[in-house]
Write a protein that holds these residues in place. Structure first.
Motif, mmCIF file in Angstrom:
data_model
loop_
_atom_site.group_PDB
_atom_site.id
_atom_site.type_symbol
_atom_site.label_atom_id
_atom_site.label_comp_id
_atom_site.label_asym_id
_atom_site.label_seq_id
_atom_site.Cartn_x
_atom_site.Cartn_y
_atom_site.Cartn_z
ATOM 1 N N PHE A 105 0.869 -1.176 0.000
ATOM 2 C CA PHE A 105 0.000 0.000 0.000
ATOM 3 C C PHE A 105 0.901 1.220 0.000
ATOM 4 O O PHE A 105 1.783 1.349 0.842
ATOM 5 C CB PHE A 105 -0.901 -0.010 1.234
ATOM 6 C CG PHE A 105 -1.949 1.061 1.197
ATOM 7 C CD1 PHE A 105 -3.107 0.871 0.458
ATOM 8 C CD2 PHE A 105 -1.775 2.259 1.870
ATOM 9 C CE1 PHE A 105 -4.077 1.855 0.392
ATOM 10 C CE2 PHE A 105 -2.736 3.257 1.807
ATOM 11 C CZ PHE A 105 -3.896 3.053 1.066
ATOM 12 N N GLU A 106 0.671 2.119 -0.952
ATOM 13 C CA GLU A 106 1.597 3.241 -1.137
ATOM 14 C C GLU A 106 0.864 4.571 -1.114
ATOM 15 O O GLU A 106 -0.210 4.705 -1.700
ATOM 16 C CB GLU A 106 2.315 3.069 -2.487
ATOM 17 C CG GLU A 106 3.525 3.962 -2.656
ATOM 18 C CD GLU A 106 3.274 5.188 -3.509
ATOM 19 O OE1 GLU A 106 4.240 5.934 -3.734
ATOM 20 O OE2 GLU A 106 2.123 5.435 -3.946
ATOM 21 N N VAL A 107 1.447 5.550 -0.445
ATOM 22 C CA VAL A 107 1.000 6.943 -0.537
ATOM 23 C C VAL A 107 2.226 7.797 -0.864
ATOM 24 O O VAL A 107 3.365 7.445 -0.533
ATOM 25 C CB VAL A 107 0.358 7.450 0.776
ATOM 26 C CG1 VAL A 107 -0.945 6.721 1.072
ATOM 27 C CG2 VAL A 107 1.308 7.303 1.949
ATOM 28 N N ASP A 108 1.997 8.895 -1.542
ATOM 29 C CA ASP A 108 3.119 9.786 -1.833
ATOM 30 C C ASP A 108 2.620 11.183 -2.100
ATOM 31 O O ASP A 108 1.411 11.412 -2.256
ATOM 32 C CB ASP A 108 3.966 9.265 -3.012
ATOM 33 C CG ASP A 108 3.199 9.184 -4.320
ATOM 34 O OD1 ASP A 108 2.379 10.073 -4.615
ATOM 35 O OD2 ASP A 108 3.431 8.220 -5.072
ATOM 36 N N ASP A 109 3.537 12.113 -2.158
ATOM 37 C CA ASP A 109 3.213 13.485 -2.558
ATOM 38 C C ASP A 109 4.491 14.106 -3.108
ATOM 39 O O ASP A 109 5.522 14.118 -2.423
ATOM 40 C CB ASP A 109 2.686 14.289 -1.361
ATOM 41 C CG ASP A 109 2.101 15.617 -1.803
ATOM 42 O OD1 ASP A 109 1.548 15.704 -2.914
ATOM 43 O OD2 ASP A 109 2.201 16.597 -1.016
ATOM 44 N N PHE A 110 4.411 14.582 -4.350
ATOM 45 C CA PHE A 110 5.592 15.158 -4.998
ATOM 46 C C PHE A 110 5.245 16.519 -5.583
ATOM 47 O O PHE A 110 4.111 16.763 -5.994
ATOM 48 C CB PHE A 110 6.091 14.237 -6.126
ATOM 49 C CG PHE A 110 6.654 12.953 -5.618
ATOM 50 C CD1 PHE A 110 7.942 12.900 -5.116
ATOM 51 C CD2 PHE A 110 5.884 11.803 -5.595
ATOM 52 C CE1 PHE A 110 8.457 11.715 -4.617
ATOM 53 C CE2 PHE A 110 6.392 10.618 -5.101
ATOM 54 C CZ PHE A 110 7.681 10.568 -4.614
ATOM 55 N N ASP A 111 6.232 17.390 -5.599
ATOM 56 C CA ASP A 111 6.071 18.724 -6.164
ATOM 57 C C ASP A 111 6.996 18.841 -7.376
ATOM 58 O O ASP A 111 8.222 18.934 -7.214
ATOM 59 C CB ASP A 111 6.438 19.777 -5.100
ATOM 60 C CG ASP A 111 6.291 21.188 -5.645
ATOM 61 O OD1 ASP A 111 6.171 21.359 -6.875
ATOM 62 O OD2 ASP A 111 6.306 22.129 -4.825
ATOM 63 N N PRO A 112 6.434 18.829 -8.601
ATOM 64 C CA PRO A 112 7.279 18.878 -9.799
ATOM 65 C C PRO A 112 8.113 20.150 -9.894
ATOM 66 O O PRO A 112 9.181 20.133 -10.510
ATOM 67 C CB PRO A 112 6.258 18.818 -10.952
ATOM 68 C CG PRO A 112 5.020 18.260 -10.354
ATOM 69 C CD PRO A 112 5.005 18.708 -8.921
ATOM 70 N N ASP A 113 7.642 21.243 -9.280
ATOM 71 C CA ASP A 113 8.384 22.506 -9.390
ATOM 72 C C ASP A 113 9.694 22.457 -8.603
ATOM 73 O O ASP A 113 10.736 22.895 -9.077
ATOM 74 C CB ASP A 113 7.519 23.673 -8.904
ATOM 75 C CG ASP A 113 6.318 23.893 -9.828
ATOM 76 O OD1 ASP A 113 6.452 23.611 -11.038
ATOM 77 O OD2 ASP A 113 5.265 24.322 -9.344
ATOM 78 N N SER A 138 7.465 9.422 -0.217
ATOM 79 C CA SER A 138 6.578 8.279 -0.421
ATOM 80 C C SER A 138 6.691 7.347 0.776
ATOM 81 O O SER A 138 7.746 7.256 1.417
ATOM 82 C CB SER A 138 6.921 7.532 -1.710
ATOM 83 O OG SER A 138 8.132 6.836 -1.578
ATOM 84 N N VAL A 139 5.590 6.693 1.076
ATOM 85 C CA VAL A 139 5.538 5.712 2.162
ATOM 86 C C VAL A 139 4.893 4.449 1.611
ATOM 87 O O VAL A 139 3.866 4.526 0.930
ATOM 88 C CB VAL A 139 4.721 6.244 3.360
ATOM 89 C CG1 VAL A 139 4.437 5.136 4.367
ATOM 90 C CG2 VAL A 139 5.445 7.409 4.032
ATOM 91 N N THR A 140 5.496 3.297 1.890
ATOM 92 C CA THR A 140 4.938 2.022 1.450
ATOM 93 C C THR A 140 4.797 1.080 2.639
ATOM 94 O O THR A 140 5.744 0.905 3.416
ATOM 95 C CB THR A 140 5.840 1.357 0.391
ATOM 96 O OG1 THR A 140 5.988 2.237 -0.714
ATOM 97 C CG2 THR A 140 5.228 0.040 -0.099
#
Lengths: 138, 138
Positions: free
Chosen positions: B74-82, B88-90
């Motif tokens: 189960f994975e969650v993540d958050d990324f900012d392309p700028d 990420s957490v798995t």
């Protein structure tokens, strides 16, 4: 618009490719020591029909080792918690480690930069043999 | 802060749980007819230590069928392309279909709403036995 059994809009292959091409980060899903594994990666599309997902990683990385000659999934999505809308696209296909120096040189010129530090001179190509996408509208 | 071989910050178990609890959407990774599969889902945390990932789906869904008595990720993540930063957490652990009516009644009262339409009266609980997280700083 087709709707699936869960009430989600079914995206066409072209819509899936358009969404894939507009997204900088995806998640590669593979098996690592018999356990399910998932890792976010930057990627870009390549190939005649834009159906090859190119991922850049370290030569000795877990990802490089675990994805040789295996079938993997690759997922991109975008959701808005405020409106509870969004979409996801999943590709499934064979992963291939690129070994040909000419192909490595060509892929090195793609607009693909890993965000993590360190040398990333190993390329993995996933052919999007199956491509499916869903959208949740409000 | 620990740094892994790829140069990413290694998150502690507590940081992983904090990030999991702050995220409304994650991706469950499983096997569907011998192929890797991944599906975005809403979820919430439950259990004594907040280490049970609760997912709500349809009784007859592919997800319900494919995750009975299996190990999933189960994975969650958050990324900012700028800024090219993110995390990420798995979690990896056994998935369990909830069959006990009293437990179903209790889980139905959790603040967990599926975004997709339709009845969602089947609960899957994933115990986060392994939990790992990484952060890319600028």
């Amino acid at each position: 618009m087709n709707v699936d059994s869960a009430g989600l809009d079914v995206l066409s292959r072209q819509e899936c490719l358009d969404l894939l091409s507009s997204t900088p980060i995806g998640r590669i899903v593979f098996t690592d020591r018999a356990l399910p594994a998932v890792q976010p990666v930057t990627f870009c599309l390549d190939g005649e029909n834009g159906e090859d997902i190119v991922i850049r990683t370290g030569v000795g990385s877990k990802l490089a080792a675990a994805t040789r000659h295996t079938v993997v999934a690759f997922e991109v999505d975008d959701f808005d918690p405020d409106t509870r809308t969004g979409w996801s696209v999943t590709a499934v296909g064979r992963a291939r480690a690129v070994c040909d120096p000419a192909e490595i040189a060509r892929l090195s010129r793609l607009p693909l930069t890993a965000w993590a530090p360190g040398d990333r001179n190993h390329f993995i190509v996933v052919r999007a043999e199956q491509l499916s996408g869903r959208r949740i509208r409000h």
